[in-house]
Design an enzyme around this catalytic site. Structure first.
Site, mmCIF file in Angstrom:
data_model
loop_
_atom_site.group_PDB
_atom_site.id
_atom_site.type_symbol
_atom_site.label_atom_id
_atom_site.label_comp_id
_atom_site.label_asym_id
_atom_site.label_seq_id
_atom_site.Cartn_x
_atom_site.Cartn_y
_atom_site.Cartn_z
ATOM 1 N N CYS A 59 0.833 -1.209 0.000
ATOM 2 C CA CYS A 59 0.000 0.000 0.000
ATOM 3 C C CYS A 59 0.867 1.257 0.000
ATOM 4 C CB CYS A 59 -0.933 -0.016 1.217
ATOM 5 S SG CYS A 59 -1.817 1.525 1.486
ATOM 6 N N CYS A 97 0.279 3.483 3.023
ATOM 7 C CA CYS A 97 0.903 2.929 4.227
ATOM 8 C C CYS A 97 2.384 3.293 4.279
ATOM 9 C CB CYS A 97 0.730 1.413 4.261
ATOM 10 S SG CYS A 97 -0.988 0.845 4.231
#
Length: 445
Positions: free
Chosen positions: A46, A49
């Protein structure tokens, strides 16, 4: 000696020395009751993230340095999907505060200060005491929005504590006696619940405002604020339409400044007319708005979002003055302004396709190798299957030809065989014609 002291000071006061971000596993669900945990549930692929990672390290450093009881951790939600599912993780990154049996979601901006503010607020008591006027004035200067219960024990106070326990993730709740309030604050009755924001205050009225929970939910934001993707749907949960001035903060054009000024004036000067229906703010850039509406909004511009049904409204012509903006807001309220988007079946299908495309592009940008494995391999298998189906018939013909060659037939033999077959058919036809002529003669005789 001086160099040694400097080195020791650098080590002691370095944020990374205090950075206590623990890698968590599935034992968290058994040990969570022992401490207060602030957890980042992430996925390795991600992009958001990865962007949060350095901020998360700073959060861990700051909370440890300040002596906070909050422990900071992170968990790979793809490796421990069962635990993540138990905590209701549906997207990445997801930030949760685990306090006793409760799990609070953080949906604010992904900045160090905002996350730490959330952690400190939720880790403490749901309702805090204001023991003096000096403390009350200090709190007013420190917080943009705060709620205060004034009075003694009552059913309203019980309800207030219940609402505070639910909505502590959003704002601060206090209780105080009447004598600690400043002279500028007048109460219609005791007990009362007040909200202080935008340099003024409002008093909760059960008959006009409905339930205390819904009133707090509507009033927990400043009338005008900076909006990003993390706060937008939080604003939408108030039940209000969200009016946004979409601007480019790096390019302060005259039109951008004018539009922001118009929206701010409506939020302050026309509060009584629009406060119940609109939440006002501005957003830097149009990237998030474009992904939300699956289109493109020019910058600068004004857009009104209804997050409950995914409709949006745009002015039919450029807004040049305050009166045009007021007319636009009123036209949205009376239903005369055209609505775009929505949550119909066509829009839902369009959203699925758009989100799938965005997800694929995001995976390829963050990890091309993983993208090729996840999407290239299935496409390759499907292509081979299609190729096999399409070439099956031609393969059968080839097999027949190879069989004939194995039996001793050459291409010339095959051609001669076909010619012989044609001659036999022709000869048989001539014989049938002769027989028919003889039968005809016999009948005539």
């Amino acid at each position: 000696m001086m160099l040694l002291k400097a080195a020791i000071s650098l080590i002691i006061f370095s944020p990374m020395a205090f950075g206590l971000v623990e890698d968590l596993d599935d034992t968290l669900k058994d040990n969570r009751m022992d401490d207060i945990w602030l957890v980042d549930f992430y996925a390795p692929w991600c992009g958001y993230c990865k962007k949060l990672e350095p901020v998360w390290q700073e959060v861990g450093a700051e909370l440890t340095r300040s002596g906070s009881p909050v422990r900071v951790g992170k968990m790979d939600a793809t490796a421990y999907s069962g635990v993540a599912s138990e905590f209701g993780v549906r997207g990445y990154p997801t930030i949760k505060m685990l306090k006793g049996e409760l799990a609070y979601n953080y949906k604010g901006p992904r900045t160090k200060d905002d996350i730490i503010e959330f952690a400190n607020r939720v880790a403490g008591p749901a309702v805090r005491s204001l023991p003096s006027r000096q403390m009350f004035e200090h709190i007013l200067k420190r917080h943009n929005v705060l709620f205060v219960y004034v009075g003694g024990e009552s059913p309203l106070k019980e309800k207030y504590i219940e609402v505070a326990s639910e909505l502590i993730v959003y704002t601060y709740f206090f209780y105080a006696s009447e004598d600690i309030l400043t002279e500028s604050v007048t109460l219609p009755e005791l007990p009362s619940v007040l909200v202080f924001k935008d340099g003024t205050y409002f008093t909760y009225d059960e008959y006009e405002d409905g339930s205390l929970s819904s009133w707090v939910n509507r009033e927990r934001f400043q009338s005008y604020m900076q909006i990003d993707g993390f706060t937008l749907y939080e604003l939408g949960e108030t039940g209000k339409l969200v009016a946004i001035a979409v601007t480019d903060e790096k390019d302060h054009t005259e039109q951008s400044v004018r539009l922001k000024g118009f929206v701010q004036r409506v939020a302050t000067e026309h509060k009584e007319q629009f406060n119940r229906d609109f939440q006002f703010g501005h957003m830097d850039g149009n990237d998030y708005i474009n992904s939300l509406i699956m289109g493109e909004v020019s910058v600068p511009n004004i857009i009104i979002l209804n997050t409950s049904n995914e409709q949006y409204f745009l002015p039919s012509e450029p807004v040049e003055n305050l009166q045009q903006l007021l007319y636009f807001f009123n036209s949205v309220l009376d239903g005369s302004a055209p609505a775009f988007g929505g949550d119909g079946i066509f829009q839902r299908i369009k959203r699925v396709v758009y989100d799938a495309k965005s997800t694929i592009m995001s995976v390829f940008r963050s990890s091309p190798v993983l993208g090729c494995f996840l999407f290239g391999l299935p496409l390759g298998v499907i292509s081979l299957m299609c190729y096999g189906i399409c070439t099956a018939e031609s393969d059968d013909s080839t097999d027949n030809m190879e069989f004939m060659k194995r039996e001793g037939f050459t291409d010339e033999d095959e051609e001669e065989s076909e010619n012989e077959t044609q001659r036999q058919i022709k000869h048989k036809g001539e014989e049938e014609e002769d027989e028919n002529e003889e039968e005809t003669k016999e009948k005539v005789d």
